[in-house]
Enzyme design. Structure first.
Site, short mmCIF file in Angstrom:
data_model
loop_
_atom_site.label_atom_id
_atom_site.label_comp_id
_atom_site.label_asym_id
_atom_site.label_seq_id
_atom_site.Cartn_x
_atom_site.Cartn_y
_atom_site.Cartn_z
CG HIS A 263 -2.06 0.87 1.26
ND1 HIS A 263 -2.45 1.65 0.21
CD2 HIS A 263 -2.92 1.19 2.29
CE1 HIS A 263 -3.47 2.40 0.57
NE2 HIS A 263 -3.77 2.15 1.82
CG HIS A 304 -3.74 0.63 -8.34
ND1 HIS A 304 -5.08 0.58 -8.10
CD2 HIS A 304 -3.20 1.47 -7.42
CE1 HIS A 304 -5.36 1.38 -7.08
NE2 HIS A 304 -4.23 1.92 -6.64
CG ASP A 362 2.85 4.24 -4.23
OD1 ASP A 362 2.77 5.23 -3.49
OD2 ASP A 362 1.99 3.36 -4.27
#
Ligand code: ACO
Length: 426
Positions: A263, A304, A362
């Protein structure tokens, strides 16, 4: 109601209503199944809507993300983070006067009481900033508990403002603790992101020397992270909050859930991975490792759960990333070269194309933060800072309507009842 579906169990047909969404998929309301003696089974919640919400919408296939109906691209280019916080909390964009008031409300709440700051004395400099942030935010429950009525909308808004104001201060204090430096107080004359950067890198009593480009790139990172509907950490906040616990404790639970590398910890894991790769010449070997089913290695910052074509935040972030690299003059930095080679290779590899694995936010935020000179252990703390308005908006939304304590059931596959054997006979 548009239409019903029905299922037949042991010859008995049960009608299940379908609830209509304003956008995206409708949902089958399975609440009636329990009275038929059945549960649904959906580990990882891949097919389960856990709640009704009016805050954020994602269309993973089309790469759409909206906060309260506004596309993320428009907010990232036209709004500032506190404006987005206001939008998430109130449901509407603020007027100029409302935004000015909100900013002043946040600034007023940013300082951390000197007595409370002693909580950091309990940590060594090697403590991860996320552990300190988790403890600091959970600890705020001690300051704001007596008299707090979670069913009072004004009390919930006060908690929201306290959190949006104090999480940056606590995150910056975590960083200062980790480098063994004294804390820098928040400065109400600075913008939200600039204030945070100054509390991290500035000098007490000296004017801020934060670069406006970096402050604005960070503000954008906060906007892009501000909410993402029912992700693992937000669902954790809702689940904890559904027990009617203190909101600061619920947000601390969200921070804990965010920490993991699947995460929010992915942005830090991206940099760890780039460091491990170490050389452009071996990028290919790591791509091969990621494809190998017998190797647990995954390319951090790729893939994702929801976005299966592209992550719209990653596109905006990619733009900011290049602007920051240019401003900092670090486009040739070895780790960043590895990152761009990896991105290119993974985009061309059938394994990644077939599985719709694209660089996620990210990947680019990790590289951007690296270029900005932010230390790697702080990355996930920055994500937590950005996500705080989303968490608290969901917590407040849940409490503003009738809700039930979150209590999933299970498919039990353990032993059936057996006779206990006393230890003397075993
Ligand atoms: N590298 C290599 N292979 C991958 C990766 C990856 N990063 N991600 C998924 N895969 C493969 C899986 O092995 C699986 O292959 P298979 O079909 O041959 O078995 C296939 O792609 C589907 O993957 P799932 O694990 O089923 O996808 P899921 O939706 O459950 O997981 C997740 C999504 C957790 C994000 C995963 O892609 C991952 O771990 N990525 C790396 C960590 C990361 O970047 N996390 C950040 C998420 S975004 C956020 O929190 C803001």
């Amino acid at each position: 109601m548009k239409h019903d579906v029905s299922i037949t169990i042991d010859g008995k047909t049960v009608a299940l209503p379908v609830l209509e969404a304003t956008a995206g998929l409708d949902v089958i309301d399975v609440r009636g199944l329990i009275s038929e003696g059945l549960f649904t089974f959906d580990p990882g919640f891949l097919s389960t809507a856990s709640c009704e919400s009016k805050i954020t919408y994602i269309d993973g296939d089309a790469g759409v993300l909206t906060y309260r109906g506004y596309p993320i691209e428009a907010l990232a280019s036209g709004a500032e983070h506190l404006e987005v916080c206001y939008l998430l909390l109130h449901g509407e964009l603020p007027t100029q006067a409302e935004l000015a008031q909100f900013k002043s409300d946040i600034n007023e709440r940013m300082p951390i009481d000197a007595q409370f700051a002693k909580i950091f004395d309990g940590f060594t400099a090697t403590a991860h900033p996320m552990s300190m942030l988790c403890a600091g935010v959970g600890g705020l429950a001690a300051l704001f508990h007596e008299g707090l009525d979670i069913y009072n909308a004004d009390h919930r808004m006060e908690s929201a403002m306290q959190l949006i104001a104090k999480v940056p201060t606590l995150a910056a204090m975590s960083y200062r603790k980790s480098i063994g430096r004294e804390f820098v107080d928040p400065d109400p004359s600075l913008g939200y992101a600039e204030n945070f950067l100054n509390m991290c890198f500035g000098e007490s009593g000296k004017p801020s020397s934060v670069s406006p480009t970096l402050a604005s790139a960070l503000d954008r990172i906060f906007i892009l992270h501000a909410d993402h509907e029912q992700n693992a950490s937000t669902s954790t906040v809702r689940l904890a909050g559904s027990t009617e616990c203190n909101p600061y404790a619920a947000i601390a639970a969200g921070i804990a859930a965010l920490w993991g590398p699947s995460h929010g910890g992915a942005n830090e894991a991206v940099l760890d991975m780039l460091n491990e790769i170490g050389d452009v010449a071996v990028v290919n070997d790591y791509v091969a490792k990621a494809k190998d089913k017998d190797d647990p290695f995954k390319l951090m910052g790729f893939g994702h759960r929801v976005y299966k074509n592209f992550d719209p935040r990653a596109l905006v972030m990619q733009e900011s990333c290049h602007a920051v690299l240019a401003e900092q003059g670090v486009e040739d930095e070895p780790l960043l070269k590895i990152a761009t080679t990896l991105e290119k290779m993974a985009r061309e590899e059938p394994y990644f194309i077939e599985r719709k694995l694209y660089p996620n936010i990210d990947f680019y935020s990790g590289i951007t933060l690296k270029a900005m000179g932010i230390p790697t252990p702080m990355y996930t703390a920055l994500f937590a800072l950005g996500r705080t308005p989303g968490w608290i908006s969901h917590w407040s939304e849940m409490l503003s309507v009738p809700f039930k304590i979150g209590r999933p059931r299970q498919l039990y596959t353990g032993p059936t009842q057996r006779d206990f054997v006393p230890i003397s006979d075993r």
